[in-house]
Scaffold this motif. Structure first.
Motif, PDB file in Angstrom:
ATOM      1  N   LYS A 163       0.846  -1.188   0.000  1.00 45.93           N
ATOM      2  CA  LYS A 163       0.000   0.000   0.000  1.00 45.93           C
ATOM      3  C   LYS A 163       0.884   1.241   0.000  1.00 45.93           C
ATOM      4  CE  LYS A 163      -3.787  -2.344   0.107  1.00 45.93           C
ATOM      5  NZ  LYS A 163      -4.678  -2.371  -1.080  1.00 45.93           N
ATOM      6  N   MET A 164       0.310   2.384  -0.429  1.00 42.97           N
ATOM      7  CA  MET A 164       1.119   3.592  -0.611  1.00 42.97           C
ATOM      8  C   MET A 164       0.333   4.829  -0.201  1.00 42.97           C
ATOM      9  SD  MET A 164       2.527   2.787  -4.436  1.00 42.97           S
ATOM     10  CE  MET A 164       0.838   2.761  -5.031  1.00 42.97           C
ATOM     11  N   SER A 165       1.082   5.921  -0.012  1.00 46.31           N
ATOM     12  CA  SER A 165       0.493   7.237   0.191  1.00 46.31           C
ATOM     13  C   SER A 165       1.549   8.290  -0.121  1.00 46.31           C
ATOM     14  CB  SER A 165       0.001   7.417   1.631  1.00 46.31           C
ATOM     15  OG  SER A 165      -0.492   8.736   1.838  1.00 46.31           O
ATOM     16  N   TYR A 166       1.137   9.345  -0.843  1.00 44.42           N
ATOM     17  CA  TYR A 166       2.025  10.495  -1.016  1.00 44.42           C
ATOM     18  C   TYR A 166       1.983  11.338   0.250  1.00 44.42           C
ATOM     19  CZ  TYR A 166       3.381   9.985  -5.910  1.00 44.42           C
ATOM     20  OH  TYR A 166       3.962   9.557  -7.077  1.00 44.42           O
ATOM     21  N   LEU A 167       3.114  11.966   0.570  1.00 47.44           N
ATOM     22  CA  LEU A 167       3.241  12.745   1.812  1.00 47.44           C
ATOM     23  C   LEU A 167       3.012  14.230   1.540  1.00 47.44           C
ATOM     24  CD1 LEU A 167       6.281  10.874   3.388  1.00 47.44           C
ATOM     25  CD2 LEU A 167       3.832  10.503   3.782  1.00 47.44           C
ATOM     26  N   GLY A 168       1.856  14.543   0.969  1.00 45.38           N
ATOM     27  CA  GLY A 168       1.442  15.927   0.775  1.00 45.38           C
ATOM     28  C   GLY A 168       2.414  16.732  -0.049  1.00 45.38           C
ATOM     29  N   SER A 169       2.640  17.967   0.380  1.00 42.51           N
ATOM     30  CA  SER A 169       3.509  18.889  -0.357  1.00 42.51           C
ATOM     31  C   SER A 169       4.990  18.574  -0.194  1.00 42.51           C
ATOM     32  CB  SER A 169       3.233  20.327   0.103  1.00 42.51           C
ATOM     33  OG  SER A 169       3.454  20.453   1.499  1.00 42.51           O
ATOM     34  N   PHE A 170       5.341  17.570   0.629  1.00 40.71           N
ATOM     35  CA  PHE A 170       6.742  17.169   0.763  1.00 40.71           C
ATOM     36  C   PHE A 170       7.276  16.514  -0.509  1.00 40.71           C
ATOM     37  CE2 PHE A 170       6.388  16.626   5.660  1.00 40.71           C
ATOM     38  CZ  PHE A 170       6.536  18.004   5.804  1.00 40.71           C
ATOM     39  N   ASP A 171       6.396  16.104  -1.394  1.00 37.07           N
ATOM     40  CA  ASP A 171       6.795  15.424  -2.633  1.00 37.07           C
ATOM     41  C   ASP A 171       7.590  14.160  -2.321  1.00 37.07           C
ATOM     42  OD1 ASP A 171       6.837  15.013  -5.355  1.00 37.07           O
ATOM     43  OD2 ASP A 171       8.656  16.168  -5.685  1.00 37.07           O
ATOM     44  N   LYS A 172       7.119  13.421  -1.336  1.00 43.77           N
ATOM     45  CA  LYS A 172       7.701  12.136  -0.971  1.00 43.77           C
ATOM     46  C   LYS A 172       6.612  11.071  -1.040  1.00 43.77           C
ATOM     47  CE  LYS A 172      11.800  13.791   0.289  1.00 43.77           C
ATOM     48  NZ  LYS A 172      11.560  15.216  -0.065  1.00 43.77           N
ATOM     49  N   LEU A 173       7.033   9.822  -1.211  1.00 37.47           N
ATOM     50  CA  LEU A 173       6.111   8.698  -1.305  1.00 37.47           C
ATOM     51  C   LEU A 173       6.454   7.686  -0.229  1.00 37.47           C
ATOM     52  CD1 LEU A 173       3.904   7.128  -3.000  1.00 37.47           C
ATOM     53  CD2 LEU A 173       5.826   6.093  -4.239  1.00 37.47           C
ATOM     54  N   VAL A 174       5.441   7.207   0.484  1.00 36.29           N
ATOM     55  CA  VAL A 174       5.651   6.167   1.480  1.00 36.29           C
ATOM     56  C   VAL A 174       4.990   4.882   0.972  1.00 36.29           C
ATOM     57  CG1 VAL A 174       3.597   6.827   2.820  1.00 36.29           C
ATOM     58  CG2 VAL A 174       5.406   5.484   3.905  1.00 36.29           C
ATOM     59  N   THR A 175       5.724   3.777   1.073  1.00 41.19           N
ATOM     60  CA  THR A 175       5.198   2.464   0.712  1.00 41.19           C
ATOM     61  C   THR A 175       5.202   1.591   1.957  1.00 41.19           C
ATOM     62  OG1 THR A 175       7.379   1.605   0.073  1.00 41.19           O
ATOM     63  CG2 THR A 175       6.052   2.661  -1.649  1.00 41.19           C
ATOM     64  N   ILE A 176       4.144   0.792   2.122  1.00 41.10           N
ATOM     65  CA  ILE A 176       4.012  -0.081   3.285  1.00 41.10           C
ATOM     66  C   ILE A 176       3.879  -1.512   2.795  1.00 41.10           C
ATOM     67  CG2 ILE A 176       2.674  -0.622   5.345  1.00 41.10           C
ATOM     68  CD1 ILE A 176       2.237   2.756   3.758  1.00 41.10           C
ATOM     69  N   GLY A 177       4.785  -2.369   3.216  1.00 45.52           N
ATOM     70  CA  GLY A 177       4.771  -3.752   2.758  1.00 45.52           C
ATOM     71  C   GLY A 177       5.366  -4.690   3.787  1.00 45.52           C
ATOM     72  N   PHE A 178       5.975  -5.765   3.294  1.00 44.73           N
ATOM     73  CA  PHE A 178       6.490  -6.825   4.160  1.00 44.73           C
ATOM     74  C   PHE A 178       7.912  -7.187   3.756  1.00 44.73           C
ATOM     75  CE2 PHE A 178       1.958  -7.103   4.352  1.00 44.73           C
ATOM     76  CZ  PHE A 178       1.648  -7.561   5.624  1.00 44.73           C
ATOM     77  N   THR A 179       8.667  -7.672   4.754  1.00 43.46           N
ATOM     78  CA  THR A 179       9.975  -8.239   4.470  1.00 43.46           C
ATOM     79  C   THR A 179       9.803  -9.687   4.018  1.00 43.46           C
ATOM     80  OG1 THR A 179      10.311  -9.071   6.712  1.00 43.46           O
ATOM     81  CG2 THR A 179      10.968  -6.792   6.269  1.00 43.46           C
ATOM     82  N   ARG A 180      10.895 -10.327   3.681  1.00 37.80           N
ATOM     83  CA  ARG A 180      10.838 -11.726   3.257  1.00 37.80           C
ATOM     84  C   ARG A 180      10.400 -12.622   4.407  1.00 37.80           C
ATOM     85  NH1 ARG A 180      15.955 -13.331  -0.140  1.00 37.80           N
ATOM     86  NH2 ARG A 180      15.104 -11.595  -1.346  1.00 37.80           N
ATOM     87  N   GLN A 181      10.618 -12.164   5.653  1.00 38.17           N
ATOM     88  CA  GLN A 181      10.207 -12.929   6.831  1.00 38.17           C
ATOM     89  C   GLN A 181       8.819 -12.509   7.326  1.00 38.17           C
ATOM     90  OE1 GLN A 181      13.278 -11.295   6.651  1.00 38.17           O
ATOM     91  NE2 GLN A 181      14.271 -13.183   5.945  1.00 38.17           N
ATOM     92  N   SER A 182       8.039 -11.806   6.466  1.00 38.21           N
ATOM     93  CA  SER A 182       6.665 -11.370   6.778  1.00 38.21           C
ATOM     94  C   SER A 182       6.612 -10.358   7.911  1.00 38.21           C
ATOM     95  CB  SER A 182       5.756 -12.578   7.094  1.00 38.21           C
ATOM     96  OG  SER A 182       5.624 -13.398   5.963  1.00 38.21           O
ATOM     97  N   GLN A 183       7.668  -9.571   8.068  1.00 39.94           N
ATOM     98  CA  GLN A 183       7.633  -8.476   9.027  1.00 39.94           C
ATOM     99  C   GLN A 183       7.117  -7.225   8.327  1.00 39.94           C
ATOM    100  OE1 GLN A 183      11.430  -7.266  10.632  1.00 39.94           O
ATOM    101  NE2 GLN A 183      10.512  -6.534  12.533  1.00 39.94           N
ATOM    102  N   ARG A 184       6.188  -6.512   8.961  1.00 38.71           N
ATOM    103  CA  ARG A 184       5.609  -5.311   8.363  1.00 38.71           C
ATOM    104  C   ARG A 184       6.590  -4.144   8.472  1.00 38.71           C
ATOM    105  NH1 ARG A 184      -0.621  -5.115  10.464  1.00 38.71           N
ATOM    106  NH2 ARG A 184       0.394  -4.785  12.475  1.00 38.71           N
ATOM    107  N   GLN A 185       6.688  -3.346   7.403  1.00 35.47           N
ATOM    108  CA  GLN A 185       7.620  -2.225   7.371  1.00 35.47           C
ATOM    109  C   GLN A 185       7.083  -1.144   6.451  1.00 35.47           C
ATOM    110  OE1 GLN A 185      10.542  -3.785   3.732  1.00 35.47           O
ATOM    111  NE2 GLN A 185      11.386  -3.607   5.771  1.00 35.47           N
TER     112      GLN A 185
END
Length: 427
Positions: A163-185
């Motif tokens: 999943k993703m979200s842009y960080l407003g006027s900062f012009d940055k992108l955040v992505t939310i996913g998993f590691t290979r060991q299924s840890q959320r990051q």
């Protein structure tokens, strides 16, 4: 459902029932609170208008019904600044932009994704959108040209949804996913340089996908876990270290989904800075976040100018290259909540009824033109017959002179009535 009447659901609750397949996603129009877009396994995108006071009966006929995808339509996102622009994704691995005011497709991003699209988000001004896919890559696309401008290869190594979200006027992108060991990051990226993430934060070990919500006013990033009841929030800054952990809301009731309430719907004078609607297995629960203040005055530091709910430009202006930021307004009740920016454009939706009425008028005009054409043809035929009669009545020797010379030159060889017939025929 009315938010001011909590309690059990009405067993006779009214619904929008126009889809022939399961509804997979929906999105409210950010500029018109009564317009709702929905997509379904029936491969259609429909626009619904909710009447004032809510539904009194089932709504079966949409305002706009759009076809174009070859498989089920999975996600919908309205443009953040342009009137009537809607993005949709499908299992046919395409992204389409629509102009809902005319019910027509604007563009299609095809051949860019080889696997299912998992998420799509717009940037702050709506110039670009980002997509995540089952192939673990994140693509940042130019929305007007429907081309991929850059790609984040293997944003997260885990196989679950990103999943993703842009960080407003900062012009940055955040992505939310998993590691290979299924840890959320989650990771914070600079779209202009995607070779390496600016920041990586490991959250916890859990199986549920995290849903991100970014508050552009307070620069707080809320992370709500699907399948658990926890909500973590971080303050985001535009320089190293890019984010700070603030606090965490814990609950034993797991969430099946979350929705973000616009700032216009909050209790500002009670210092309510955010509200999420939490969907559980049998209820919808509002979760409010407050900043304790003793003063009863308006708190300008925690309530800066916010999104006004008005478009910055029309769909045509945006397609022509306009990149205006969102229109803002003050939340201070004493200020009158005047929006800051260009005047709000009005782009009426051409519904099925409107198009049908226009077709009826066009058909009527077409019949009238046909009738006028028949009258004109009959008049031409009549004049041709008069000309032939006048020609036949003249002497054989005079006929070539009539053809090769002006009417005035041969007028002395024919009678006055014949002259009038010739002139009439020439006209």
């Amino acid at each position: 459902m009315k938010l001011n009447k909590p309690g059990r659901f009405d067993t006779d609750i009214k619904m929008c029932t126009g889809h022939s397949g399961a509804v997979l996603d929906f999105d409210f129009n950010p500029f018109h609170d009564d317009l709702l877009a929905s997509c379904s396994e029936d491969q259609t995108v429909k626009i619904w208008r909710i009447p004032d006071g809510g539904l009194t009966e089932n709504l079966n006929t949409p305002e706009v019904d759009m076809h174009g995808h070859g498989k089920k339509v999975t996600l919908l996102r309205f443009h953040p600044t342009a009137e009537s622009v809607l993005a949709s994704t499908s299992a046919d691995q395409t992204v389409k932009l629509w102009d809902i005011s005319v019910g027509q497709e604007i563009s299609t991003l095809a051949d860019a994704h080889e696997q299912l699209i998992q998420d799509i988000v717009w940037d702050y001004t709506g110039t670009c959108y980002a997509t995540s896919s089952k192939d673990k890559n994140v693509r940042i696309c130019d929305a007007r040209t429907a081309t991929v401008s850059t790609m984040i290869t293997t944003a997260h190594e885990g196989s679950k949804s990103t999943k993703m979200s842009y960080l407003g006027s900062f012009d940055k992108l955040v992505t939310i996913g998993f590691t290979r060991q299924s840890q959320r990051q989650f990771k914070i990226w600079d779209p202009r340089n995607t070779s390496e993430a600016l920041k990586q934060v490991d959250v916890d070990q859990a199986a549920g996908v995290i849903m991100p919500f970014f508050d552009c006013d307070t620069q707080l990033l809320y992370l709500a876990g699907k399948g658990d009841g926890n909500i973590r929030y971080y303050e985001v800054v535009n320089e190293t270290p890019y984010c700070f952990s603030v606090a965490e809301h814990r609950s034993s009731v797991s969430a099946k989904g979350m929705a973000w309430v616009p700032k216009r719907g909050l209790n500002i004078m009670a210092c309510e800075t955010a509200r999420l609607l939490k969907l559980t297995s049998n209820s919808v629960e509002p979760l409010s976040f407050f900043v304790p203040r003793k003063s009863e005055a308006f708190q300008e530091d925690i309530f800066p100018d916010t999104f006004s709910g008005e478009p910055s430009h029309t769909a045509q202006e945006w397609l022509a290259g306009s990149d205006l930021p969102p229109r803002l307004m003050s939340l201070n009740p004493a200020s009158g909540k005047a929006a800051k920016g260009p005047p709000k454009p009005v782009t009426p939706i051409r519904t099925v009824a409107i198009v049908d009425a226009e077709l009826k008028v066009a058909r009527k005009e077409n019949e009238e033109l046909k009738e006028e054409l028949q009258k004109a043809k009959a008049r031409i035929l009549e004049l041709e017959q008069k000309l032939e009669a006048a020609t036949a009545a003249s002497s054989p020797a005079a006929v070539p002179a009539v053809v090769s010379a002006p009417v005035e030159a041969v007028s002395e060889n024919i009678t006055a009535p014949e002259t009038e017939l010739l002139e009439d025929g020439a006209k």
